[in-house]
Design an enzyme around this catalytic site. Sequence first.
Site, PDB file in Angstrom:
ATOM      1  N   ASN A   9      40.905  36.024  40.104  1.00 53.35           N
ATOM      2  CA  ASN A   9      41.857  36.725  40.146  1.00 53.35           C
ATOM      3  C   ASN A   9      42.516  37.386  41.327  1.00 53.35           C
ATOM      4  O   ASN A   9      41.603  37.811  42.358  1.00 53.35           O
ATOM      5  CB  ASN A   9      41.324  38.213  39.777  1.00 53.35           C
ATOM      6  CG  ASN A   9      41.992  38.879  39.785  1.00 53.35           C
ATOM      7  OD1 ASN A   9      43.906  39.004  39.460  1.00 53.35           O
ATOM      8  ND2 ASN A   9      41.855  40.950  39.144  1.00 53.35           N
ATOM      9  N   LYS A  11      45.160  38.545  42.632  1.00 50.34           N
ATOM     10  CA  LYS A  11      45.074  40.233  43.139  1.00 50.34           C
ATOM     11  C   LYS A  11      46.725  40.173  43.634  1.00 50.34           C
ATOM     12  O   LYS A  11      47.466  38.607  43.696  1.00 50.34           O
ATOM     13  CB  LYS A  11      44.758  40.966  43.330  1.00 50.34           C
ATOM     14  CG  LYS A  11      43.009  41.011  42.419  1.00 50.34           C
ATOM     15  CD  LYS A  11      42.245  42.071  43.388  1.00 50.34           C
ATOM     16  CE  LYS A  11      41.052  41.854  42.705  1.00 50.34           C
ATOM     17  NZ  LYS A  11      40.190  42.781  42.984  1.00 50.34           N
ATOM     18  N   HIS A  96      42.875  45.654  33.771  1.00 47.78           N
ATOM     19  CA  HIS A  96      41.676  45.339  35.072  1.00 47.78           C
ATOM     20  C   HIS A  96      41.130  46.543  35.332  1.00 47.78           C
ATOM     21  O   HIS A  96      42.828  47.604  35.141  1.00 47.78           O
ATOM     22  CB  HIS A  96      42.152  44.747  35.983  1.00 47.78           C
ATOM     23  CG  HIS A  96      41.404  44.491  37.164  1.00 47.78           C
ATOM     24  ND1 HIS A  96      41.712  44.772  38.015  1.00 47.78           N
ATOM     25  CD2 HIS A  96      40.693  43.146  37.742  1.00 47.78           C
ATOM     26  CE1 HIS A  96      40.517  44.661  38.775  1.00 47.78           C
ATOM     27  NE2 HIS A  96      40.435  43.014  38.646  1.00 47.78           N
ATOM     28  N   GLU A  98      41.751  48.204  38.378  1.00 45.43           N
ATOM     29  CA  GLU A  98      43.009  48.466  39.210  1.00 45.43           C
ATOM     30  C   GLU A  98      44.366  48.977  38.433  1.00 45.43           C
ATOM     31  O   GLU A  98      44.488  49.683  38.757  1.00 45.43           O
ATOM     32  CB  GLU A  98      43.038  47.400  39.981  1.00 45.43           C
ATOM     33  CG  GLU A  98      41.685  47.127  41.619  1.00 45.43           C
ATOM     34  CD  GLU A  98      41.907  46.011  41.415  1.00 45.43           C
ATOM     35  OE1 GLU A  98      42.693  44.930  41.471  1.00 45.43           O
ATOM     36  OE2 GLU A  98      40.392  45.538  42.195  1.00 45.43           O
ATOM     37  N   GLU A 168      33.413  44.302  34.204  1.00 50.42           N
ATOM     38  CA  GLU A 168      33.543  44.631  35.619  1.00 50.42           C
ATOM     39  C   GLU A 168      33.199  45.520  36.022  1.00 50.42           C
ATOM     40  O   GLU A 168      34.074  46.831  35.794  1.00 50.42           O
ATOM     41  CB  GLU A 168      35.248  44.484  36.105  1.00 50.42           C
ATOM     42  CG  GLU A 168      35.376  42.898  35.545  1.00 50.42           C
ATOM     43  CD  GLU A 168      36.206  42.312  36.826  1.00 50.42           C
ATOM     44  OE1 GLU A 168      36.194  41.315  37.975  1.00 50.42           O
ATOM     45  OE2 GLU A 168      37.413  43.140  36.498  1.00 50.42           O
ATOM     46  N   GLY A 174      35.025  44.470  44.660  1.00 51.40           N
ATOM     47  CA  GLY A 174      35.753  44.242  46.310  1.00 51.40           C
ATOM     48  C   GLY A 174      34.756  45.024  46.675  1.00 51.40           C
ATOM     49  O   GLY A 174      34.954  45.681  47.938  1.00 51.40           O
ATOM     50  N   SER A 212      32.316  41.579  42.185  1.00 48.36           N
ATOM     51  CA  SER A 212      31.444  40.843  43.643  1.00 48.36           C
ATOM     52  C   SER A 212      30.806  39.734  43.007  1.00 48.36           C
ATOM     53  O   SER A 212      29.519  39.169  43.991  1.00 48.36           O
ATOM     54  CB  SER A 212      30.873  41.761  44.864  1.00 48.36           C
ATOM     55  OG  SER A 212      31.971  43.080  44.943  1.00 48.36           O
TER      56      SER A 212
HETATM   57  P1  PGA Z   1      35.859  40.987  43.360  1.00 49.61           P
HETATM   58  O1  PGA Z   1      36.914  41.329  42.186  1.00 49.61           O
HETATM   59  O2  PGA Z   1      35.339  39.799  43.139  1.00 49.61           O
HETATM   60  O3  PGA Z   1      36.102  40.815  44.391  1.00 49.61           O
HETATM   61  O4  PGA Z   1      34.754  42.187  43.246  1.00 49.61           O
HETATM   62  C1  PGA Z   1      37.352  41.025  41.217  1.00 49.61           C
HETATM   63  C2  PGA Z   1      37.801  41.672  40.264  1.00 49.61           C
HETATM   64  O5  PGA Z   1      38.394  42.261  40.809  1.00 49.61           O
HETATM   65  O6  PGA Z   1      38.231  40.716  39.288  1.00 49.61           O
END
Ligand code: PGA
Length: 256
Positions: A9, A11, A96, A98, A168, A174, A212
């Site tokens: 992903n 982003k 997601h 976000e 998640e 992140g 992460s």
């Molecule tokens: P990350 O993001 O691996 O940077 O924690 C995962 C995601 O948002 O799908």
Amino acid sequence: MSKPLLVANWKMHGLRQEAMQLLQAICLGFSPLASSMDLVICPGFLHIELAKQILKESAIALGAQNHYLGTQGAFTGEISATQLIDSGCRYVILGHSERRQYFSESSELVAQKCQQAIAVGLIPIVCVGETKQEREHQQTEIIIAKQLAPLFQALSADDFEKLIIAYEPVWAIGTGLSASPEEADSVQQFIQAHIAEHIDLKTHLRILYGGSVKPDNARELFAMPYINGALVGGASLQAESFLKLAYLLAEQKRSH
Ligand code: PGA
């Protein structure tokens, strides 16, 4: 038994040149693993066409990070599931955290989008997960059950066969903090069982872990039985770390 799955992903990261170099490096490094797992890259919308060209000779599939409802219409700034299919996407990430947090997407909207995605032939990767506060109040399962509930209304049992879930935890995305393998696996197991209580599934759903995931914690996560792969943000932006994850996933799932 479906193959393990690794999803990048990206982003809102990367300019065209960076996306091109990253795609080329991932393509090159991934080819020896092509028969042992599925790999999907979800770049930003503007890089989908570029990615389609670079990935066309590879076994890597293309995905998008979102879409809106309907096949066409007056929705300035939005993109439809049909347009994604037309541009060569096979997968789409929906719901997601976000999107839920910054764009106020409800679980009902996510379920509608999911129905739309399946109707046009996309494979939706639906994200669910609790915040830190919800986890501290032992609400993880309640929250995930609420996020899944509209899917039971919107989708048929056949639709569920096409769906992928990504667990998640919001506090792990992140942040560098990952759920422990046991914590993650027990939530994945809950999701599998909870869906099976509502839907007559013929096969096990593919459930990914995200939050992460990095080369130094992936081996233990991938060894867990209910974790069928990963949705990766930060570590998918470097070819070396992303390919390392692909190797670890193939290795762990071969030996389990
Ligand atoms: P990350 O993001 O691996 O940077 O924690 C995962 C995601 O948002 O799908």
